[in-house]
Motif scaffolding. Structure first.
Motif, PDB file in Angstrom:
ATOM      1  N   GLU A 284      32.485  39.594  38.172  1.00 45.90           N
ATOM      2  CA  GLU A 284      33.449  38.690  38.808  1.00 45.90           C
ATOM      3  C   GLU A 284      33.688  39.138  40.252  1.00 45.90           C
TER       4      GLU A 284
ATOM      5  N   SER B 164      30.564  35.090  37.342  1.00 49.40           N
ATOM      6  CA  SER B 164      31.507  34.063  37.766  1.00 49.40           C
ATOM      7  C   SER B 164      30.824  33.196  38.816  1.00 49.40           C
TER       8      SER B 164
ATOM      9  N   THR C 213      34.487  29.896  37.445  1.00 48.21           N
ATOM     10  CA  THR C 213      35.502  30.873  37.834  1.00 48.21           C
ATOM     11  C   THR C 213      36.896  30.465  37.380  1.00 48.21           C
TER      12      THR C 213
ATOM     13  N   LEU D 245      39.492  32.191  34.576  1.00 47.11           N
ATOM     14  CA  LEU D 245      40.861  32.557  34.938  1.00 47.11           C
ATOM     15  C   LEU D 245      41.849  31.972  33.932  1.00 47.11           C
TER      16      LEU D 245
ATOM     17  N   PRO E 120      44.656  27.003  36.956  1.00 43.00           N
ATOM     18  CA  PRO E 120      44.064  28.143  37.658  1.00 43.00           C
ATOM     19  C   PRO E 120      43.734  27.720  39.078  1.00 43.00           C
TER      20      PRO E 120
ATOM     21  N   ILE F 214      42.493  29.111  43.267  1.00 45.41           N
ATOM     22  CA  ILE F 214      41.982  30.115  44.194  1.00 45.41           C
ATOM     23  C   ILE F 214      42.327  29.683  45.608  1.00 45.41           C
TER      24      ILE F 214
ATOM     25  N   GLY G 181      46.439  32.784  39.574  1.00 43.33           N
ATOM     26  CA  GLY G 181      45.368  32.977  40.536  1.00 43.33           C
ATOM     27  C   GLY G 181      45.890  33.514  41.849  1.00 43.33           C
TER      28      GLY G 181
ATOM     29  N   ASN H 270      41.650  36.850  38.873  1.00 38.33           N
ATOM     30  CA  ASN H 270      40.365  36.825  38.179  1.00 38.33           C
ATOM     31  C   ASN H 270      39.953  38.200  37.664  1.00 38.33           C
ATOM     32  N   SER H 271      39.296  38.206  36.505  1.00 35.04           N
ATOM     33  CA  SER H 271      38.804  39.443  35.915  1.00 35.04           C
ATOM     34  C   SER H 271      37.525  39.163  35.139  1.00 35.04           C
TER      35      SER H 271
ATOM     36  N   SER I  68      37.643  38.051  31.193  1.00 33.67           N
ATOM     37  CA  SER I  68      37.628  36.665  30.736  1.00 33.67           C
ATOM     38  C   SER I  68      36.257  36.033  30.911  1.00 33.67           C
ATOM     39  N   VAL I  69      35.557  36.418  31.974  1.00 31.90           N
ATOM     40  CA  VAL I  69      34.190  35.928  32.162  1.00 31.90           C
ATOM     41  C   VAL I  69      33.345  36.287  30.944  1.00 31.90           C
TER      42      VAL I  69
END
Length: 229
Positions: A8, A64, A96, A100, A116, A118, A163, A185-186, A189-190
């Protein structure tokens, strides 16, 4: 064994995670600007070493896929494609914003909403709206946030915003059903979503896959000297 390495790099966070059969084995993250190019491979190597694994133990690489930072996405996707090609293993692309949102969907009521987002500079964000069961309600798009944003959802349930853009929209959105979460984001979770895709054989072509930048990357010319970029 279903061992998947997830990457990510869509925002300032540089995050990698290892999952086996969808279960998190380990994660390393750096919350610093502009470190992806120098630090991504070292933290991947460190994570594999900590788990007692080598790259040839991996069964897939997940990344991601955007939207997000042009530079961050380019580095993350290039690294993932290189590792997938070198080890002859599948590449899995994970949206992505879906990743999230997935981080909180288990604590959200099905009738509520997850947004979510960004940061896309100024008051614009990259965002989508999902319900509490991760069904997409509105498609991914850039949006300029103001006081009327998301008004159609607030009377139907709680709206959870999360986010790296949340801090700048708090002063714009005032409603008792708005919930602002300090969560970014991490790769954890991806990896969770990547496992689902892996089980469905939902892979992308290593040679042709490109991240979703959402906006065309532009180089801004210096106003002082038009010959300088």
């Amino acid at each position: 064994m279903g061992l998947i390495l997830s990457i990510e790099t869509a925002i300032a966070v540089c995050s990698v995670a290892l999952h086996r059969e969808g279960n998190l084995l380990g994660r390393l993250e750096l919350h610093q600007d502009n470190v992806h190019s120098q630090k991504l491979m070292p933290i991947i190597d460190a994570l594999l070493t900590q788990g007692g694994f080598k790259t040839n133990d991996l069964q897939a690489i997940a990344v991601s896929s955007g939207p997000g930072s042009y530079t961050g996405l380019r580095i993350g996707v290039s690294t993932a494609k290189g590792m997938a090609f070198a080890n002859d293993i599948p590449l899995i692309a994970v949206d992505t914003l879906d990743a999230l949102a997935y981080g909180i969907h288990q604590i959200v009521d099905p009738k509520d909403f997850i947004v979510p987002m960004i940061d896309a500079r100024r008051m614009e964000v990259y965002q989508k709206v999902l319900d509490g069961e991760m069904n997409e309600i509105s498609v991914l798009e850039p949006l300029i946030i103001d006081g009327s944003s998301y008004i159609e959802y607030f009377d139907r349930g709680k709206v959870f915003f999360l986010g790296d853009a949340v801090s700048k929209i708090k002063n714009q959105i005032k409603h008792h059903n708005a919930r602002f979460l300090d969560m970014v984001n991490s790769a954890s979770s991806v990896g969770k979503l990547a496992h689902k895709k892996f089980m469905m054989n939902d892979m992308v072509d290593v040679a042709y896959f490109e991240p979703n930048y959402l906006k065309e990357f532009r180089v801004i010319t210096s106003k002082k000297n038009p010959l300088l970029l």
